[in-house]
Write an enzyme that holds these catalytic residues in place. Structure first.
Site, PDB file in Angstrom:
ATOM      1  N   PHE A 137       0.815  -1.233  -0.026  1.00 41.71           N
ATOM      2  CA  PHE A 137       0.087  -0.134   0.085  1.00 41.71           C
ATOM      3  C   PHE A 137       1.038   1.336   0.023  1.00 41.71           C
ATOM      4  CE2 PHE A 137      -2.476  -3.250   1.915  1.00 41.71           C
ATOM      5  CZ  PHE A 137      -3.520  -3.486   1.239  1.00 41.71           C
ATOM      6  N   CYS A 143      -0.828   3.490 -10.411  1.00 42.98           N
ATOM      7  CA  CYS A 143      -1.588   2.602  -9.661  1.00 42.98           C
ATOM      8  C   CYS A 143      -3.083   2.756 -10.111  1.00 42.98           C
ATOM      9  CB  CYS A 143      -1.496   2.465  -8.491  1.00 42.98           C
ATOM     10  SG  CYS A 143       0.243   2.348  -8.110  1.00 42.98           S
ATOM     11  N   LYS A 155       2.313  13.474  -9.409  1.00 41.62           N
ATOM     12  CA  LYS A 155       1.999  14.054  -8.061  1.00 41.62           C
ATOM     13  C   LYS A 155       3.487  14.635  -7.397  1.00 41.62           C
ATOM     14  CE  LYS A 155       2.621  10.024  -5.359  1.00 41.62           C
ATOM     15  NZ  LYS A 155       2.036   9.315  -4.135  1.00 41.62           N
TER      16      LYS A 155
END
Ligand code: UGA
Length: 438
Positions: A152, A263, A323
């Site tokens: 994650f 992702c 990002k």
């Protein structure tokens, strides 16, 4: 304990460096000899804050080694992590051929009990496929267990996410392999990280469900921002007040030019594809994808409205990566918007603290600037596309002087509309009404 990581890409290298930091003996394997040679000489093939230092520390402490030899990596480890790529195919399904090839290789190489862990994001059913391929490839039966332990990690804060995760998910078929995995993550007990032990299939789905939910949350707030602009509401306040409801939570409610990266787009497409395969309509996931595509074109419409026309305009873009804190431009909204601007005849000049090299290869027609200020040189407008810290405190007077027309289009809502208007900018942001310049 000795573990091996097969596939030294982003997830693999972060996992290897962090487990070495936990004190484990880690072998990092990759089939690409150049990549391994580079990493052995201390070079990291991508930008991730803190990773280079952690890799160096692991190597110097003798806990992190590199190899191109799969059999060697498998033979010396009790636990083997598979962290190879699982790219999207044209129909949105996932190409698991690298996982399959590695599973077969592991089966051939294995000589004693081993726990094989899939950490790459893999469609439900892959764990069972890995098990089958290992069994089929074994020259003589050797006991093994297959585990799903999805990652994650967020790019840009991957080390922090690994060392201080919200949870660790372990999908397994027997208690022995769960106990071994728990042992690997023992340092996390100190910070009381919840461990979710479940079946392989459930663990595989948890990863997709989590990413799809987060992508949906972003698409939801992006769609709300459009309505805010129409009715004169302020998306920042809407998101803030929504987030104060503990059931909703404040994270991932930041409006922007759409989600990107390697992702979310891939994983949402994959869950839709898995749904199709099982005749289960994934309508919400599909709506998130559609809203995300609309958001990017809306950004171009916003720029067009601000400038009157895009053709022949010189547009400065701040930020290229999908990002901040990453050099990754995969599915970057900034890149998608630049492509549309170029198609409409704009001349685009851009700057990014880390993603210039990657962008130069993909968009040779783009002028790359040496800093944040060259971007505004003689430009008709400046577009803030990625919220790097460097762009949060710009010398706005300097930018205004350099621009041909003081148009500032802030696709990440970094600046204050009233302040920008008071400085004389025609300021455009997302989900907020543009105040008239003083
Ligand atoms: C995402 C997940 O956050 C990780 O938990 C997961 O492990 C990872 O995918 C993965 O599957 O490997 P990542 O792709 O690195 O991590 O990036 P995020 O920080 O989640 O951001 C994804 C995109 O959403 C970016 O384009 C970002 O700008 C956008 N975003 C994020 C928003 O537009 N608004 C927000 O409020 C948050």
């Amino acid at each position: 304990m000795h573990i091996s990581i097969i596939g030294s890409g982003y997830v693999g290298l972060v996992t290897a460096a962090c487990f070495a930091e936990f004190g484990l003996q880690v072998t990092c394997m990759d089939q690409d000899p150049q990549r391994i040679a580079a990493m052995e000489s201390g070079e990291i093939p991508f930008y991730e804050p803190g990773l280079q230092d952690l890799v160096r520390k692991g190597r110097q402490g003798g806990r992190l080694t590199f190899t191109t030899d799969l059999a060697q990596a498998v033979n010396q480890a009790l636990v083997v992590f598979i962290t190879v790529g699982t790219p999207s195919t044209d129909d949105g399904s996932v190409d698991v051929s690298s996982i399959e090839a590695v599973a077969t290789g592991i089966g051939r190489a294995m000589t004693s009990y081993t726990v094989i862990v899939t950490k790459s994001t893999v469609p439900v059913g892959t764990g069972q496929r890995v098990k089958f391929l290992i069994e089929s490839a074994q020259r003589e039966p050797v006991r093994f267990d297959v585990v799903s332990n999805p990652e994650f990690l967020r790019e840009g804060s991957a080390i922090e996410d690994f060392i201080r995760p919200n949870r660790v998910v372990i999908g397994a078929e027997c208690d022995e392999s769960v106990a071994i995995l728990k042992d690997l993550y023992r340092p996390l007990y100190l910070i009381e990280t919840p461990i979710v032990a479940t079946t392989i299939e459930t663990a595989e789905l948890i990863k997709y469900a989590s990413n799809t939910f987060l992508a949906t949350k972003i698409s939801f707030i992006n769609e709300m921002s459009v309505l805010c602009e129409k009715v004169g509401a302020d998306i920042r306040m809407v998101a803030k007040a929504m987030g104060l409801d503990g059931r909703i939570g404040s994270k991932f409610l930041h409006t922007g030019p759409g989600y990107g990266g390697s992702c979310f787009p891939k994983d949402v497409a994959a869950i839709i594809s898995t749904g199709k395969e099982h005749r289960c309509e994934m309508g919400i996931a599909q709506a998130a994808v559609d809203a995300n595509a609309r958001q990017k074109t809306r950004m171009v419409e916003k720029i067009r409205t601000a400038l009157g026309t895009i053709n022949n305009k010189r547009i400065g873009v701040l930020g290229l990566s999908f990002k901040p804190n990453t050099s990754d431009i995969r599915e970057s909204p900034s890149i998608a918007i630049i492509r549309l601007l170029l198609t409409e005849g704009a001349y685009v000049q851009a700057y990014d603290p880390e993603a210039m090299q990657e962008t130069a290869q993909q968009l040779p027609e783009l002028k790359l600037c040496s800093d944040s200020y060259e971007v505004s040189d003689d430009a008709d407008a400046i577009v803030l596309a990625t919220e790097w810290n460097q762009f949060r405190n710009l010398d706005l007077e300097r930018i205004k002087k350099q621009l041909r027309t003081p148009i500032f289009i802030d696709l990440r809502n970094v600046y204050q509309p009233t302040r920008m208007a008071n400085m004389g900018f025609q300021y455009w942001s997302i989900g907020r009404v543009s105040p008239v310049p003083m």
